[in-house]
Each structure stands twice: as C-alpha cells, then as structure tokens.
Design an enzyme around this catalytic site. Structure first.
Site, mmCIF file in Angstrom:
data_model
loop_
_atom_site.group_PDB
_atom_site.id
_atom_site.type_symbol
_atom_site.label_atom_id
_atom_site.label_comp_id
_atom_site.label_asym_id
_atom_site.label_seq_id
_atom_site.Cartn_x
_atom_site.Cartn_y
_atom_site.Cartn_z
ATOM 1 N N TYR A 171 0.829 -1.201 0.000
ATOM 2 C CA TYR A 171 0.000 0.000 0.000
ATOM 3 C C TYR A 171 0.871 1.264 0.000
ATOM 4 O O TYR A 171 0.624 2.209 -0.754
ATOM 5 C CB TYR A 171 -0.906 -0.039 1.222
ATOM 6 N N LYS A 175 0.936 4.087 -2.931
ATOM 7 C CA LYS A 175 0.554 5.464 -2.631
ATOM 8 C C LYS A 175 1.698 6.439 -2.895
ATOM 9 O O LYS A 175 1.465 7.590 -3.276
ATOM 10 C CB LYS A 175 0.072 5.570 -1.181
#
Length: 301
Positions: A171, A175
């Site tokens: 993640y 991001k």
C-alpha cells in the site's frame, strides 16, 4: 450551500463507500453532475454481491442532484475507458476526475505474498493511471479542437505513501507511486488545460476503522474529526474552476486541518569535484545527515 461546481461533470472512482461516497455527495451538493464508480468489492478486493455505486447515485438523485452509477473495473483499460465514455455520453463533457478506488491486503514484508503485492499495486496505482490516461486523452482532443477545458484531477495518496507504514509495504509503495504520477501528470497535461493534485487524507473508512474508531468524536463539540466528510470540501475545491493555478501539489487533510506537503528537496550537499573513496563518502554522508532535517516517523514504528 456553495455551488462552486455548478454545471461541472465529475467522475469519482471508489465512490460507493467511505471517502469516495463523501466526495460524490459533496460534489453533487456543489452543483456537479456525478458519475459514481465502484466495482463493489470487499475490503480485500474480492467480489461482493451488492452495488454501492447504484445506492450512492440513487441517494444523490433523491436529494435533487444528477448522478449515474458505473460498475466497471478502473484498473483495466476497458473499464477506465468506459468510465470516461459514460460521463461524456451521458452529460456531454468531463470536467473533473477524482481517483479514489482502493483496498488493503496488509502483511509484514516477510509474510507478504506476491499476489497481495500485485493486487494492491494494481488497484491503487494502475487504478489511478488508467482513468487518468483516458481522461487526459479526451481533454487533449478537446484542446486540439479549440475547446481547451478547465479540467481537474484529484488523486488519492496517503500518509503511508509519504512516510511509510509498518505492515503496508504494498500500500505504501502504491501510494508513493501516486504522488510521482501526480507530479508527472501535472507537468505533462498543463498545456491542455488540466490541473492535477493529490490529497493524503486521514479519515475513518472501511480501510481505517480499526485505527480511527468512532469514539474519536469530540463529545463537547460533536465534531467527529475522523469523519470522511471532513476531507471532501478540499477535494471539491480542487475539482472546481476556482482552484485555478494550483497544480502538482499534495495536501494532507484530516478533521479540520489542511496541510500543504513539501516533498523531496535538495538538502545539505557537498561536491568534491572528484571521485570519493568509500571512507570519504561515508564520513561526508554522516556530516550531511547531521545537518539535515530528521524525517518523520514511519506509521506504526
């Protein structure tokens, strides 16, 4: 209620729940016609039986707004292309794209499967790239036809992408990639009338409900600092024509706080004008680190 998006056509991905739903409702309240996209999957990306996009579109229409639902997978070229086409074919234009879709498969790195890495990077990073690519192609064609748009893109990064987060290597990497994509898109698309920015929101959603419990609402004021609706006003402004001149920036938004994030910049430096030995390089690096700002702590560290 402010109507700063009156007449604008806005696409929001991952808009069936949480932040995306809050954004879609806020844009509709600000006068926009909204294309509500959501694949309707579970928290980990597995298929679910319901259609949250349709529910949100129905909610907007029940309040007197205009919206349609789109259930395509924006991490595929077909799904992303049909999303842009849905806006143009239904409302005759596209003004704002809000990329928000995503899910989690958290693991410490040594336990993180390749499939979990691929799935999270796919939905977050590829799921930003493909809608942006198709929207940009539309806006480029409009500009070349003499109809330069006042177009806006708002991407969704995270504090995990800016600082890192334990147990979220997939993640965090995705991001962080979204920030890089935002900077490139802002530079490349400016000539076509497109502004591209990113937000790093903190709010209570399905992905963060364990970290941000509902009990964080302040009992004395009734202000729930972790409500996703707190983030949406900034997103609506960035998606409106009134944000003219703001592009290539990253904003952190949480509760009543808005922060302009300042990314990698050159800090202390030394140029020897010749090749270093390893010992010299190490000694110099330590000296420079002593003069540099200390980076923020990794979340969970």
């Amino acid at each position: 209620m402010s109507r700063i998006c009156e007449g604008r056509v806005v696409v929001v991905t991952g808009a069936g729940r949480g932040l995306g739903r809050a954004h879609a409702l806020a844009f509709a309240a600000a006068g926009a016609q909204v294309v509500v996209n959501d694949l309707g999957v579970g928290l980990d990306g597995t298929p679910a039986a319901d259609s949250p996009a349709r529910r949100v579109a129905d909610e907007i229409r029940a309040a007197g707004g205009e919206a349609i639902a789109h259930g395509g997978d924006v991490a595929t070229s077909t799904g992303a292309g049909s999303l842009v086409a849905a806006a143009v074919e239904t409302y005759g234009r596209l003004d704002t794209l809000v990329n928000n879709a995503g899910f989690l498969r958290d693991r410490m790195l040594v336990n993180l499967d390749e499939d979990d890495w691929d799935a999270v990077v796919r939905v977050h990073l590829k799921g930003h790239f493909l809608p942006l690519k198709h929207a940009a192609a539309h806006w480029r064609a409009e500009a070349k036809a003499g109809r330069t748009p006042t177009a806006r893109v708002v991407n969704t990064s995270s504090g995990a992408g800016l600082l890192g987060s334990l147990g979220q290597g997939n993640y965090s990497a995705a991001k962080a990639g979204i920030v890089g994509l935002t900077l490139v898109a802002a530079a490349e698309l400016a000539r076509y009338g497109v502004q591209v920015n990113a937000i790093a929101p903190a709010a209570r959603t399905r992905m963060t409900e364990r970290a941000f419990a509902a009990s964080m609402a302040a009992p004395d004021t009734g202000f729930d600092a972790m409500a996703p609706e707190n983030v949406s006003p900034l997103v609506v402004w960035l998606g409106s024509a009134t944000s003219a001149g703001v592009t290539g920036r990253v904003f952190e938004a949480e509760g009543g706080r808005i922060t302009v994030m300042e990314g990698w910049r050159a800090g202390p430096t030394v140029d020897k004008g010749a090749r270093w030995t390893p010992e010299e390089a190490g000694e110099t690096a330590l000296k420079l680190l002593g003069e540099a700002e200390v980076p923020g702590a990794v979340y969970g560290g």
